[in-house]
Motif scaffolding. Structure first.
Motif, PDB file in Angstrom:
ATOM      1  N   GLU A  48      51.084  35.027 -40.533  1.00  0.00           N
ATOM      2  CA  GLU A  48      51.232  34.326 -39.247  1.00  0.00           C
ATOM      3  C   GLU A  48      52.706  34.094 -38.955  1.00  0.00           C
ATOM      4  O   GLU A  48      53.054  33.091 -38.334  1.00  0.00           O
ATOM      5  N   PHE A  49      53.553  34.987 -39.399  1.00  0.00           N
ATOM      6  CA  PHE A  49      54.980  34.713 -39.397  1.00  0.00           C
ATOM      7  C   PHE A  49      55.753  35.988 -39.058  1.00  0.00           C
ATOM      8  O   PHE A  49      56.458  36.535 -39.887  1.00  0.00           O
ATOM      9  N   PRO A  50      55.570  36.483 -37.806  1.00  0.00           N
ATOM     10  CA  PRO A  50      56.244  37.728 -37.446  1.00  0.00           C
ATOM     11  C   PRO A  50      57.763  37.526 -37.387  1.00  0.00           C
ATOM     12  O   PRO A  50      58.215  36.444 -37.036  1.00  0.00           O
ATOM     13  N   ASP A  86      46.472  30.101 -46.193  1.00  0.00           N
ATOM     14  CA  ASP A  86      47.338  29.140 -45.502  1.00  0.00           C
ATOM     15  C   ASP A  86      48.678  29.034 -46.225  1.00  0.00           C
ATOM     16  O   ASP A  86      48.730  29.097 -47.462  1.00  0.00           O
ATOM     17  N   PHE A  87      49.743  28.822 -45.457  1.00  0.00           N
ATOM     18  CA  PHE A  87      51.072  28.751 -46.066  1.00  0.00           C
ATOM     19  C   PHE A  87      51.146  27.663 -47.121  1.00  0.00           C
ATOM     20  O   PHE A  87      51.717  27.866 -48.201  1.00  0.00           O
ATOM     21  N   ASP A  88      50.553  26.507 -46.838  1.00  0.00           N
ATOM     22  CA  ASP A  88      50.711  25.390 -47.783  1.00  0.00           C
ATOM     23  C   ASP A  88      49.828  25.526 -49.030  1.00  0.00           C
ATOM     24  O   ASP A  88      49.852  24.642 -49.887  1.00  0.00           O
ATOM     25  N   ILE A 102      54.875  36.120 -51.211  1.00  0.00           N
ATOM     26  CA  ILE A 102      55.992  36.486 -50.329  1.00  0.00           C
ATOM     27  C   ILE A 102      55.557  36.110 -48.921  1.00  0.00           C
ATOM     28  O   ILE A 102      54.507  36.536 -48.448  1.00  0.00           O
ATOM     29  N   ALA A 103      56.337  35.252 -48.282  1.00  0.00           N
ATOM     30  CA  ALA A 103      55.904  34.710 -46.988  1.00  0.00           C
ATOM     31  C   ALA A 103      57.079  34.084 -46.244  1.00  0.00           C
ATOM     32  O   ALA A 103      56.957  32.984 -45.712  1.00  0.00           O
ATOM     33  N   GLY A 104      58.223  34.782 -46.233  1.00  0.00           N
ATOM     34  CA  GLY A 104      59.403  34.172 -45.622  1.00  0.00           C
ATOM     35  C   GLY A 104      59.640  32.802 -46.221  1.00  0.00           C
ATOM     36  O   GLY A 104      60.026  31.868 -45.526  1.00  0.00           O
ATOM     37  N   MET A 105      59.393  32.696 -47.516  1.00  0.00           N
ATOM     38  CA  MET A 105      59.422  31.371 -48.156  1.00  0.00           C
ATOM     39  C   MET A 105      60.840  30.996 -48.575  1.00  0.00           C
ATOM     40  O   MET A 105      61.507  31.748 -49.286  1.00  0.00           O
ATOM     41  N   THR A 106      61.265  29.844 -48.109  1.00  0.00           N
ATOM     42  CA  THR A 106      62.592  29.335 -48.420  1.00  0.00           C
ATOM     43  C   THR A 106      62.618  28.753 -49.833  1.00  0.00           C
ATOM     44  O   THR A 106      61.693  28.053 -50.231  1.00  0.00           O
ATOM     45  N   VAL A 107      63.689  29.044 -50.536  1.00  0.00           N
ATOM     46  CA  VAL A 107      63.891  28.444 -51.860  1.00  0.00           C
ATOM     47  C   VAL A 107      64.239  26.971 -51.649  1.00  0.00           C
ATOM     48  O   VAL A 107      65.190  26.650 -50.936  1.00  0.00           O
ATOM     49  N   GLU A 110      62.222  21.311 -54.327  1.00  0.00           N
ATOM     50  CA  GLU A 110      60.872  20.801 -54.542  1.00  0.00           C
ATOM     51  C   GLU A 110      59.929  21.916 -55.012  1.00  0.00           C
ATOM     52  O   GLU A 110      59.177  21.743 -55.972  1.00  0.00           O
ATOM     53  N   ARG A 111      59.989  23.071 -54.355  1.00  0.00           N
ATOM     54  CA  ARG A 111      59.137  24.200 -54.773  1.00  0.00           C
ATOM     55  C   ARG A 111      59.517  24.685 -56.171  1.00  0.00           C
ATOM     56  O   ARG A 111      58.655  25.137 -56.932  1.00  0.00           O
ATOM     57  N   LYS A 112      60.812  24.579 -56.481  1.00  0.00           N
ATOM     58  CA  LYS A 112      61.284  25.037 -57.803  1.00  0.00           C
ATOM     59  C   LYS A 112      60.677  24.225 -58.946  1.00  0.00           C
ATOM     60  O   LYS A 112      60.727  24.633 -60.090  1.00  0.00           O
ATOM     61  N   VAL A 149      55.296  21.847 -35.703  1.00  0.00           N
ATOM     62  CA  VAL A 149      55.770  22.566 -36.896  1.00  0.00           C
ATOM     63  C   VAL A 149      54.583  23.212 -37.599  1.00  0.00           C
ATOM     64  O   VAL A 149      53.432  22.822 -37.380  1.00  0.00           O
ATOM     65  N   GLN A 150      54.880  24.183 -38.453  1.00  0.00           N
ATOM     66  CA  GLN A 150      53.818  24.708 -39.315  1.00  0.00           C
ATOM     67  C   GLN A 150      53.777  23.849 -40.573  1.00  0.00           C
ATOM     68  O   GLN A 150      54.813  23.577 -41.206  1.00  0.00           O
ATOM     69  N   LEU A 151      52.565  23.415 -40.911  1.00  0.00           N
ATOM     70  CA  LEU A 151      52.338  22.502 -42.037  1.00  0.00           C
ATOM     71  C   LEU A 151      52.961  23.015 -43.339  1.00  0.00           C
ATOM     72  O   LEU A 151      52.756  24.164 -43.724  1.00  0.00           O
ATOM     73  N   GLY A 152      53.730  22.146 -43.989  1.00  0.00           N
ATOM     74  CA  GLY A 152      54.263  22.461 -45.317  1.00  0.00           C
ATOM     75  C   GLY A 152      55.469  23.379 -45.316  1.00  0.00           C
ATOM     76  O   GLY A 152      55.860  23.871 -46.370  1.00  0.00           O
ATOM     77  N   THR A 153      56.061  23.588 -44.147  1.00  0.00           N
ATOM     78  CA  THR A 153      57.236  24.469 -44.079  1.00  0.00           C
ATOM     79  C   THR A 153      58.518  23.633 -44.062  1.00  0.00           C
ATOM     80  O   THR A 153      58.488  22.409 -43.863  1.00  0.00           O
ATOM     81  N   THR A 154      59.632  24.316 -44.217  1.00  0.00           N
ATOM     82  CA  THR A 154      60.915  23.617 -44.194  1.00  0.00           C
ATOM     83  C   THR A 154      61.159  22.979 -42.825  1.00  0.00           C
ATOM     84  O   THR A 154      61.817  21.942 -42.740  1.00  0.00           O
ATOM     85  N   GLY A 155      60.625  23.589 -41.763  1.00  0.00           N
ATOM     86  CA  GLY A 155      60.711  22.985 -40.428  1.00  0.00           C
ATOM     87  C   GLY A 155      59.994  21.640 -40.405  1.00  0.00           C
ATOM     88  O   GLY A 155      60.492  20.652 -39.851  1.00  0.00           O
ATOM     89  N   VAL A 190      60.969  26.113 -35.973  1.00  0.00           N
ATOM     90  CA  VAL A 190      60.437  27.258 -36.725  1.00  0.00           C
ATOM     91  C   VAL A 190      61.604  28.173 -37.085  1.00  0.00           C
ATOM     92  O   VAL A 190      62.660  28.145 -36.434  1.00  0.00           O
ATOM     93  N   ASP A 191      61.425  28.989 -38.112  1.00  0.00           N
ATOM     94  CA  ASP A 191      62.497  29.865 -38.600  1.00  0.00           C
ATOM     95  C   ASP A 191      63.006  30.820 -37.510  1.00  0.00           C
ATOM     96  O   ASP A 191      62.256  31.241 -36.631  1.00  0.00           O
ATOM     97  N   SER A 192      64.281  31.203 -37.652  1.00  0.00           N
ATOM     98  CA  SER A 192      64.980  31.986 -36.630  1.00  0.00           C
ATOM     99  C   SER A 192      64.248  33.240 -36.147  1.00  0.00           C
ATOM    100  O   SER A 192      64.076  33.429 -34.934  1.00  0.00           O
ATOM    101  N   VAL A 218      71.622  26.960 -43.554  1.00  0.00           N
ATOM    102  CA  VAL A 218      71.083  28.291 -43.866  1.00  0.00           C
ATOM    103  C   VAL A 218      70.066  28.169 -45.000  1.00  0.00           C
ATOM    104  O   VAL A 218      70.262  27.402 -45.940  1.00  0.00           O
ATOM    105  N   GLU A 219      68.959  28.903 -44.879  1.00  0.00           N
ATOM    106  CA  GLU A 219      67.917  28.917 -45.911  1.00  0.00           C
ATOM    107  C   GLU A 219      67.813  30.335 -46.485  1.00  0.00           C
ATOM    108  O   GLU A 219      68.082  31.302 -45.781  1.00  0.00           O
ATOM    109  N   ASN A 220      67.422  30.417 -47.743  1.00  0.00           N
ATOM    110  CA  ASN A 220      67.259  31.733 -48.395  1.00  0.00           C
ATOM    111  C   ASN A 220      65.803  31.990 -48.668  1.00  0.00           C
ATOM    112  O   ASN A 220      65.138  31.174 -49.287  1.00  0.00           O
ATOM    113  N   TYR A 221      65.328  33.153 -48.218  1.00  0.00           N
ATOM    114  CA  TYR A 221      63.956  33.559 -48.541  1.00  0.00           C
ATOM    115  C   TYR A 221      63.944  34.273 -49.897  1.00  0.00           C
ATOM    116  O   TYR A 221      64.819  35.096 -50.186  1.00  0.00           O
ATOM    117  N   ALA A 222      62.920  33.963 -50.686  1.00  0.00           N
ATOM    118  CA  ALA A 222      62.752  34.661 -51.963  1.00  0.00           C
ATOM    119  C   ALA A 222      61.266  34.755 -52.282  1.00  0.00           C
ATOM    120  O   ALA A 222      60.440  34.073 -51.652  1.00  0.00           O
TER     121      ALA A 222
HETATM  122  N1  GLN Z   1      60.794  29.479 -44.337  1.00  0.00           N
HETATM  123  C1  GLN Z   1      59.863  28.437 -44.096  1.00  0.00           C
HETATM  124  C2  GLN Z   1      59.424  27.795 -45.390  1.00  0.00           C
HETATM  125  O1  GLN Z   1      59.590  28.340 -46.420  1.00  0.00           O
HETATM  126  C3  GLN Z   1      58.646  28.896 -43.288  1.00  0.00           C
HETATM  127  C4  GLN Z   1      57.874  29.996 -43.924  1.00  0.00           C
HETATM  128  C5  GLN Z   1      56.582  30.353 -43.203  1.00  0.00           C
HETATM  129  O2  GLN Z   1      56.115  29.637 -42.319  1.00  0.00           O
HETATM  130  N2  GLN Z   1      55.971  31.442 -43.559  1.00  0.00           N
HETATM  131  O3  GLN Z   1      58.904  26.737 -45.399  1.00  0.00           O
END
Ligand code: GLN
Length: 257
Positions: A48-50, A86-88, A102-107, A110-112, A149-155, A190-192, A218-222
């Motif tokens: 859900e994250f084009p 779901d992302f969360d 893998i989901a455009g997930m920011t490092v 807390e996730r670490k 915002v999308q639930l559980g995202t950095t936004g 939401v992300d750029s 700036v956020e890093n995806y990994a």
């Molecule tokens: N980069 C954001 C995050 O990690 C959003 C990622 C997403 O919605 N797929 O929270």
């Protein structure tokens, strides 16, 4: 004594069985990661994250991240199976339902605490989408606003820090954008890159504002990995490095982003 020996022996058998069972992503027994030893890499995403992940015309997850993880799978000689969720749920699924995510997930720190991350593969920043006629243009303008915002995202996490602002949480960012268009929220964070895609879909109706002007960092995806599986991290980082060196990574950027 005999009884004690029996207990010790049966404990040893259970322990060795546990080590050998190759539970998803838990292993550092042997030189090859348990996550790769079955020849299948099970990958969580939220399509859900084009342009990073979305459901393609054939009903299957497509996008930059999907192509990247498949190329990594090819490098490692394993089949990639995508699990859309779901992302969360992505972080907690690692090690049980999935091997990696893998989901455009920011490092984030807390996730670490729950997962390890590959080397970063993409940079982003949060953007602010507002109605075309909105006068929101700075961080202070977001004070007291209702923000989708999308639930559980950095936004989502960013909104927690904005004074008096209310986060309206959605499982899909596109639903937040639809509510922005319908006037139910004042802004969407939401992300750029997804922000660019959504803004294009609603050209003339919504504006896409660069979060750098709001002071967002700036956020890093990994790729999120099971904690402590150093063999898997080395394998995935090695494949990523190779794909960057041989031009595949750049081709995928050109194709999808
Ligand atoms: N980069 C954001 C995050 O990690 C959003 C990622 C997403 O919605 N797929 O929270």
């Amino acid at each position: 004594m005999k009884k004690l020996l029996g207990v010790i022996l049966s404990t040893a058998i259970v322990v060795s069985m546990m080590a050998g069972c190759g539970s998803k992503g838990s292993g550092s027994s042997g030189s090859k990661s348990a996550a790769l030893s079955d020849g299948v890499l099970t990958v969580g995403t939220n399509a859900e994250f084009p342009p990073f992940e979305y459901v393609g015309d054939d009903g299957e997850p497509d996008g930059f991240d999907m192509a990247l993880i498949k190329a990594i799978g090819d490098e490692l000689g394993v089949k990639v199976v995508i699990e859309n969720m779901d992302f969360d749920s992505l972080v907690s699924a690692i090690g049980s339902k999935t091997d990696v995510a893998i989901a455009g997930m920011t490092v984030t720190d807390e996730r670490k605490q729950s997962v390890d991350f590959s080397e970063p593969y993409f940079d982003a920043v949060q953007h602010v989408l507002v109605p075309a006629n909105s006068d929101i243009s700075s961080y202070d303008d977001l004070v007291g606003k209702t923000i989708g915002v999308q639930l559980g995202t950095t936004g989502d996490f960013l909104v927690e820090d904005i004074e008096g602002a209310t986060a309206q949480q959605y499982t899909k960012a596109v639903d937040a954008v639809n509510d922005l268009v319908n006037g139910r929220v004042d802004a969407v964070i939401v992300d750029s890159n997804p922000a660019g895609v959504f803004a294009k879909n609603f050209e003339g109706t919504i504006k896409d504002l660069d979060g750098a002007d709001f002071g967002f960092e700036v956020e890093n995806y990994a790729i999120a990995l099971p904690k402590g599986d150093s063999e898997l991290k080395a394998a995935i980082d090695g494949a990523l490095k190779k794909l960057k060196e041989n031009g595949t990574y750049d081709e995928l950027v050109k194709k999808y982003i």
